[in-house]
Motif scaffolding. Structure first.
Motif, PDB file in Angstrom:
ATOM      1  N   ILE A 121       0.790  -1.205   0.003  1.00 40.64           N
ATOM      2  CA  ILE A 121       0.003   0.051  -0.206  1.00 40.64           C
ATOM      3  C   ILE A 121       0.951   1.380  -0.097  1.00 40.64           C
ATOM      4  CG2 ILE A 121      -1.718   1.238   1.365  1.00 40.64           C
ATOM      5  CD1 ILE A 121      -2.853  -1.314   2.310  1.00 40.64           C
ATOM      6  N   THR A 122       1.873   1.187   0.717  1.00 37.85           N
ATOM      7  CA  THR A 122       2.709   2.202   0.949  1.00 37.85           C
ATOM      8  C   THR A 122       3.446   2.655  -0.382  1.00 37.85           C
ATOM      9  OG1 THR A 122       3.462   1.464   3.332  1.00 37.85           O
ATOM     10  CG2 THR A 122       4.877   3.340   2.159  1.00 37.85           C
ATOM     11  N   ALA A 123       3.588   1.600  -1.058  1.00 38.46           N
ATOM     12  CA  ALA A 123       4.199   1.811  -2.482  1.00 38.46           C
ATOM     13  C   ALA A 123       3.218   1.870  -3.540  1.00 38.46           C
ATOM     14  CB  ALA A 123       5.114   0.490  -2.775  1.00 38.46           C
ATOM     15  N   GLY A 124       1.837   2.141  -3.215  1.00 38.99           N
ATOM     16  CA  GLY A 124       0.939   2.640  -4.171  1.00 38.99           C
ATOM     17  C   GLY A 124      -0.063   1.467  -4.655  1.00 38.99           C
ATOM     18  N   PHE A 125       0.033   0.280  -3.948  1.00 36.85           N
ATOM     19  CA  PHE A 125      -0.761  -0.579  -4.558  1.00 36.85           C
ATOM     20  C   PHE A 125      -2.319  -0.385  -3.804  1.00 36.85           C
ATOM     21  CE2 PHE A 125      -3.306  -4.795  -3.340  1.00 36.85           C
ATOM     22  CZ  PHE A 125      -3.227  -5.308  -4.590  1.00 36.85           C
ATOM     23  N   PRO A 126      -3.311  -0.160  -4.864  1.00 38.04           N
ATOM     24  CA  PRO A 126      -4.684   0.518  -4.631  1.00 38.04           C
ATOM     25  C   PRO A 126      -5.598  -0.343  -3.754  1.00 38.04           C
ATOM     26  CG  PRO A 126      -4.680  -0.343  -6.858  1.00 38.04           C
ATOM     27  CD  PRO A 126      -3.314  -0.694  -6.342  1.00 38.04           C
ATOM     28  N   LEU A 127      -5.475  -1.709  -3.573  1.00 36.16           N
ATOM     29  CA  LEU A 127      -6.284  -2.445  -2.866  1.00 36.16           C
ATOM     30  C   LEU A 127      -6.055  -2.900  -1.646  1.00 36.16           C
ATOM     31  CD1 LEU A 127      -7.320  -5.082  -5.922  1.00 36.16           C
ATOM     32  CD2 LEU A 127      -8.563  -2.450  -5.346  1.00 36.16           C
ATOM     33  N   TRP A 130      -4.480  -7.690   1.829  1.00 36.78           N
ATOM     34  CA  TRP A 130      -4.608  -8.949   1.627  1.00 36.78           C
ATOM     35  C   TRP A 130      -5.003  -9.504   0.195  1.00 36.78           C
ATOM     36  CZ3 TRP A 130      -7.471  -6.242   5.243  1.00 36.78           C
ATOM     37  CH2 TRP A 130      -8.620  -5.680   4.793  1.00 36.78           C
ATOM     38  N   GLN A 131      -5.237  -8.219  -0.647  1.00 38.28           N
ATOM     39  CA  GLN A 131      -5.360  -8.706  -2.361  1.00 38.28           C
ATOM     40  C   GLN A 131      -3.898  -8.474  -2.825  1.00 38.28           C
ATOM     41  OE1 GLN A 131      -8.173  -9.359  -3.963  1.00 38.28           O
ATOM     42  NE2 GLN A 131      -9.125  -9.474  -1.986  1.00 38.28           N
ATOM     43  N   TYR A 132      -3.253  -8.316  -2.074  1.00 39.30           N
ATOM     44  CA  TYR A 132      -1.635  -7.973  -2.839  1.00 39.30           C
ATOM     45  C   TYR A 132      -1.124  -9.734  -3.019  1.00 39.30           C
ATOM     46  CZ  TYR A 132       3.093  -6.781  -3.973  1.00 39.30           C
ATOM     47  OH  TYR A 132       4.338  -6.408  -4.747  1.00 39.30           O
ATOM     48  N   GLU A 133      -0.764  -9.906  -4.255  1.00 37.17           N
ATOM     49  CA  GLU A 133      -0.466 -11.399  -4.567  1.00 37.17           C
ATOM     50  C   GLU A 133       0.783 -11.773  -3.658  1.00 37.17           C
ATOM     51  OE1 GLU A 133      -1.681 -13.347  -8.599  1.00 37.17           O
ATOM     52  OE2 GLU A 133      -0.946 -10.993  -9.281  1.00 37.17           O
ATOM     53  N   ARG A 291       1.503  15.460  -6.243  1.00 38.53           N
ATOM     54  CA  ARG A 291       1.031  15.555  -4.916  1.00 38.53           C
ATOM     55  C   ARG A 291      -0.184  14.887  -4.861  1.00 38.53           C
ATOM     56  NH1 ARG A 291       2.768  21.095  -5.041  1.00 38.53           N
ATOM     57  NH2 ARG A 291       4.630  21.465  -3.732  1.00 38.53           N
ATOM     58  N   GLN A 292      -1.043  14.853  -5.649  1.00 38.43           N
ATOM     59  CA  GLN A 292      -2.276  14.152  -5.648  1.00 38.43           C
ATOM     60  C   GLN A 292      -2.069  12.675  -5.887  1.00 38.43           C
ATOM     61  OE1 GLN A 292      -5.328  15.388  -8.372  1.00 38.43           O
ATOM     62  NE2 GLN A 292      -6.799  14.268  -7.528  1.00 38.43           N
ATOM     63  N   VAL A 293      -1.196  12.332  -6.594  1.00 31.93           N
ATOM     64  CA  VAL A 293      -0.859  10.868  -6.871  1.00 31.93           C
ATOM     65  C   VAL A 293      -0.099  10.359  -5.611  1.00 31.93           C
ATOM     66  CG1 VAL A 293       0.449   9.330  -8.260  1.00 31.93           C
ATOM     67  CG2 VAL A 293      -1.030  11.020  -9.569  1.00 31.93           C
ATOM     68  N   LEU A 294       0.781  11.031  -5.478  1.00 31.13           N
ATOM     69  CA  LEU A 294       1.626  10.504  -4.153  1.00 31.13           C
ATOM     70  C   LEU A 294       0.907  10.696  -2.514  1.00 31.13           C
ATOM     71  CD1 LEU A 294       5.022  11.873  -5.278  1.00 31.13           C
ATOM     72  CD2 LEU A 294       4.167   9.519  -5.461  1.00 31.13           C
ATOM     73  N   GLY A 295       0.038  11.372  -2.661  1.00 28.64           N
ATOM     74  CA  GLY A 295      -0.876  11.637  -1.415  1.00 28.64           C
ATOM     75  C   GLY A 295      -0.016  12.472  -0.448  1.00 28.64           C
TER      76      GLY A 295
END
Length: 296
Positions: A121-127, A130-133, A291-295
């Protein structure tokens, strides 16, 4: 007072991870991620340690391991040797650095399990994590009997195919199972029992998933070991271009907007000490959009 209220000492757990700032890319294809996931499972078994959580990213990996210091050190050395061979064969650019940090108490253990679990998630995974493979998946606080029949029993695979899949002559546990792509199912080797016992309840586990930014920042700082690199724009542009070439096969000037944003995400997640303004100039994406993309 029980462990839920006061931290208790921990003497057998270590945070083992590679430095994501020294490799442009480690894994890009599905078979490479599967190779690494299987390597973690087999190498932990070979060294008589257990893994509580794993996370394999494109530039680095994290695990929380349980075992003696000697066994965990051997596990770390074995991973370094195997990954070194992998990097050499693929002629990847960068330098592999793997660290092993002791974990001192149950509170730190909880924080670092969640840190690793959330790393995608920190690296940008959007889900949800537990959905990360390429991690443990959805194996904590679930109905564990549903995992008993996932994939094929490893005992049904021929010795020749096992050596091809897992790159070992070891006799792996018969109860381990393999999915359709040849990856050992994480539920077989990750010590979900200890994780559930540590957090006690699903409510506590979910509460920890909302990890405070200062805790995450402190662990980031520890992982960097004071080695955050302040890059000038020339070096940053060279790094970002190298990353773009490794991932997309083109320079930054040749890729489209979406790929430039993807490179910016990877640079930002690599923990390099850069500003949004400098990154904006390097990837040629408006800083307000970044900034929007990186939060941030």
């Amino acid at each position: 007072m029980n462990d839920f209220f006061a931290p208790s000492p921990v003497s057998d757990c270590y945070h083992i991870y590679s430095n994501g700032t020294t490799m442009n890319v480690l894994f890009t294809e599905r078979d490479e991620y599967i190779f690494m996931m299987n390597m973690l499972a087999v190498t932990s078994f070979a060294n008589n340690i257990t893994l509580l959580v794993t996370q394999v990213m494109d530039t680095h990996f994290h695990v929380i391991a349980s075992g003696s210091q000697t066994a965990c050190s051997k596990f770390t050395r074995d991973l370094s040797m195997k990954l070194g061979t992998f990097i050499s064969k693929r002629k990847l650019s960068g330098r592999l650095e793997i660290s092993m940090d002791p974990i001192w108490d149950s509170q730190e253990l909880k924080n670092k399990i969640i840190y690793v679990y959330r790393n995608a998630i920190t690296a940008g995974f959007p889900l949800a994590p537990w959905q990360y493979e390429w991690g443990p998946g959805d194996i904590y606080f679930v109905k564990h009997e549903t995992f008993k029949n996932i994939g094929l029993s490893i005992s049904t695979i021929s010795a020749t195919k096992k050596r091809k899949l897992f790159h070992t002559h070891l006799s792996l546990p018969d109860e381990w199972r393999v999915n359709a792509e040849g990856m050992i199912v994480p539920h077989c080797y990750i010590d979900w029992q200890r994780v559930e016992k540590l957090f006690l309840t699903i409510r506590a586990f979910i509460a920890f998933l909302y990890q405070k930014k200062d805790i995450e920042a402190a662990i980031n700082s520890e992982c960097a070991s004071g080695a955050y690199i302040k890059y000038n724009e020339k070096d940053l542009r060279k790094y970002a271009n190298g990353l773009c070439m490794d991932v997309f096969g083109k320079s930054l000037s040749q890729v489209d907007f979406d790929n430039k944003v993807a490179v910016a995400r990877k640079v930002w997640a690599s923990k390099r000490n850069v500003t949004v303004s400098a990154l904006s100039r390097v990837v040629r994406v408006d800083k307000d959009v970044l900034r929007q993309v990186l939060g941030v």
